[in-house]
Design a protein around this motif. Sequence first.
Motif, PDB file in Angstrom:
ATOM      1  N   LYS A  57     -12.536   4.442  -1.556  1.00 44.64           N
ATOM      2  CA  LYS A  57     -12.750   3.325  -0.639  1.00 44.64           C
ATOM      3  C   LYS A  57     -12.345   3.609   0.797  1.00 44.64           C
ATOM      4  O   LYS A  57     -12.639   2.809   1.689  1.00 44.64           O
ATOM      5  CB  LYS A  57     -11.997   2.100  -1.149  1.00 44.64           C
ATOM      6  N   VAL A  58     -11.651   4.716   1.007  1.00 46.02           N
ATOM      7  CA  VAL A  58     -11.193   5.011   2.365  1.00 46.02           C
ATOM      8  C   VAL A  58     -11.837   6.311   2.852  1.00 46.02           C
ATOM      9  O   VAL A  58     -12.783   6.276   3.640  1.00 46.02           O
ATOM     10  CB  VAL A  58      -9.643   5.068   2.434  1.00 46.02           C
ATOM     11  N   LEU A  59     -11.350   7.442   2.384  1.00 42.38           N
ATOM     12  CA  LEU A  59     -11.886   8.723   2.853  1.00 42.38           C
ATOM     13  C   LEU A  59     -13.369   8.869   2.537  1.00 42.38           C
ATOM     14  O   LEU A  59     -14.140   9.393   3.345  1.00 42.38           O
ATOM     15  CB  LEU A  59     -11.101   9.884   2.240  1.00 42.38           C
ATOM     16  N   GLY A  60     -13.776   8.391   1.388  1.00 38.27           N
ATOM     17  CA  GLY A  60     -15.168   8.499   0.974  1.00 38.27           C
ATOM     18  C   GLY A  60     -16.139   7.736   1.857  1.00 38.27           C
ATOM     19  O   GLY A  60     -17.347   7.941   1.765  1.00 38.27           O
ATOM     20  N   MET A  75       0.841  -1.193   0.000  1.00 37.56           N
ATOM     21  CA  MET A  75       0.000   0.000   0.000  1.00 37.56           C
ATOM     22  C   MET A  75       0.878   1.246   0.000  1.00 37.56           C
ATOM     23  O   MET A  75       1.964   1.234   0.554  1.00 37.56           O
ATOM     24  CB  MET A  75      -0.909   0.012   1.229  1.00 37.56           C
ATOM     25  N   ASN A  76       0.369   2.298  -0.589  1.00 37.88           N
ATOM     26  CA  ASN A  76       1.051   3.582  -0.634  1.00 37.88           C
ATOM     27  C   ASN A  76       0.603   4.444   0.549  1.00 37.88           C
ATOM     28  O   ASN A  76      -0.503   4.273   1.065  1.00 37.88           O
ATOM     29  CB  ASN A  76       0.719   4.303  -1.938  1.00 37.88           C
ATOM     30  N   GLU A  77       1.462   5.367   0.943  1.00 36.12           N
ATOM     31  CA  GLU A  77       1.120   6.271   2.038  1.00 36.12           C
ATOM     32  C   GLU A  77       0.850   7.673   1.517  1.00 36.12           C
ATOM     33  O   GLU A  77       1.472   8.115   0.545  1.00 36.12           O
ATOM     34  CB  GLU A  77       2.244   6.313   3.076  1.00 36.12           C
ATOM     35  N   PHE A  78      -0.078   8.342   2.209  1.00 36.69           N
ATOM     36  CA  PHE A  78      -0.492   9.691   1.838  1.00 36.69           C
ATOM     37  C   PHE A  78      -0.603  10.548   3.085  1.00 36.69           C
ATOM     38  O   PHE A  78      -1.107  10.095   4.109  1.00 36.69           O
ATOM     39  CB  PHE A  78      -1.872   9.654   1.150  1.00 36.69           C
ATOM     40  N   LEU A  79      -0.133  11.782   2.980  1.00 31.57           N
ATOM     41  CA  LEU A  79      -0.362  12.773   4.019  1.00 31.57           C
ATOM     42  C   LEU A  79      -1.661  13.474   3.642  1.00 31.57           C
ATOM     43  O   LEU A  79      -1.790  13.983   2.522  1.00 31.57           O
ATOM     44  CB  LEU A  79       0.794  13.778   4.069  1.00 31.57           C
ATOM     45  N   GLY A 106      -3.204  13.611   8.856  1.00 34.09           N
ATOM     46  CA  GLY A 106      -2.942  12.206   9.123  1.00 34.09           C
ATOM     47  C   GLY A 106      -2.157  11.532   8.025  1.00 34.09           C
ATOM     48  O   GLY A 106      -2.042  12.034   6.908  1.00 34.09           O
ATOM     49  N   VAL A 107      -1.621  10.374   8.377  1.00 33.15           N
ATOM     50  CA  VAL A 107      -0.974   9.493   7.417  1.00 33.15           C
ATOM     51  C   VAL A 107      -1.953   8.349   7.165  1.00 33.15           C
ATOM     52  O   VAL A 107      -2.410   7.689   8.107  1.00 33.15           O
ATOM     53  CB  VAL A 107       0.375   8.958   7.942  1.00 33.15           C
ATOM     54  N   TRP A 108      -2.295   8.180   5.905  1.00 39.40           N
ATOM     55  CA  TRP A 108      -3.257   7.177   5.474  1.00 39.40           C
ATOM     56  C   TRP A 108      -2.607   6.261   4.457  1.00 39.40           C
ATOM     57  O   TRP A 108      -1.685   6.672   3.747  1.00 39.40           O
ATOM     58  CB  TRP A 108      -4.468   7.851   4.827  1.00 39.40           C
ATOM     59  N   ARG A 109      -3.105   5.038   4.340  1.00 34.48           N
ATOM     60  CA  ARG A 109      -2.594   4.086   3.355  1.00 34.48           C
ATOM     61  C   ARG A 109      -3.728   3.608   2.454  1.00 34.48           C
ATOM     62  O   ARG A 109      -4.837   3.353   2.916  1.00 34.48           O
ATOM     63  CB  ARG A 109      -1.982   2.870   4.048  1.00 34.48           C
ATOM     64  N   ALA A 110      -3.400   3.474   1.175  1.00 35.48           N
ATOM     65  CA  ALA A 110      -4.338   2.951   0.183  1.00 35.48           C
ATOM     66  C   ALA A 110      -3.531   2.483  -1.020  1.00 35.48           C
ATOM     67  O   ALA A 110      -2.346   2.813  -1.156  1.00 35.48           O
ATOM     68  CB  ALA A 110      -5.335   4.022  -0.231  1.00 35.48           C
TER      69      ALA A 110
END
Length: 100
Positions: A68-71, A1-5, A55-59
Amino acid sequence: MNEFLVELTTTVPEGTDPAEAGRRRAAEAVRAKELASAGHLVRLWRPAGELRSIGVWRADDEADLHEKVLGTLPLWPWMTAVVTALQPHPNDPGPTGRTA
């Protein structure tokens, strides 16, 4: 999975029933725990004195993050998001073992 700020700012629409806002905030806490358990929400901070979160999120990718995550967050319709894709830095010390 990739990480996003991800920087999220929530603005409750004017005229919203306070009970509805309260229900969504309670549901948001539950959903955040689910996303953390699934490995999507890694860390979450609120800057001191502010009503936004960072936050740090992964998708799998940014589209997956949004759809699929924030939505899936109950407050998502009231949020604006600034997303920055992250990649490892060669000087990253890695996990420090510290917990907040």
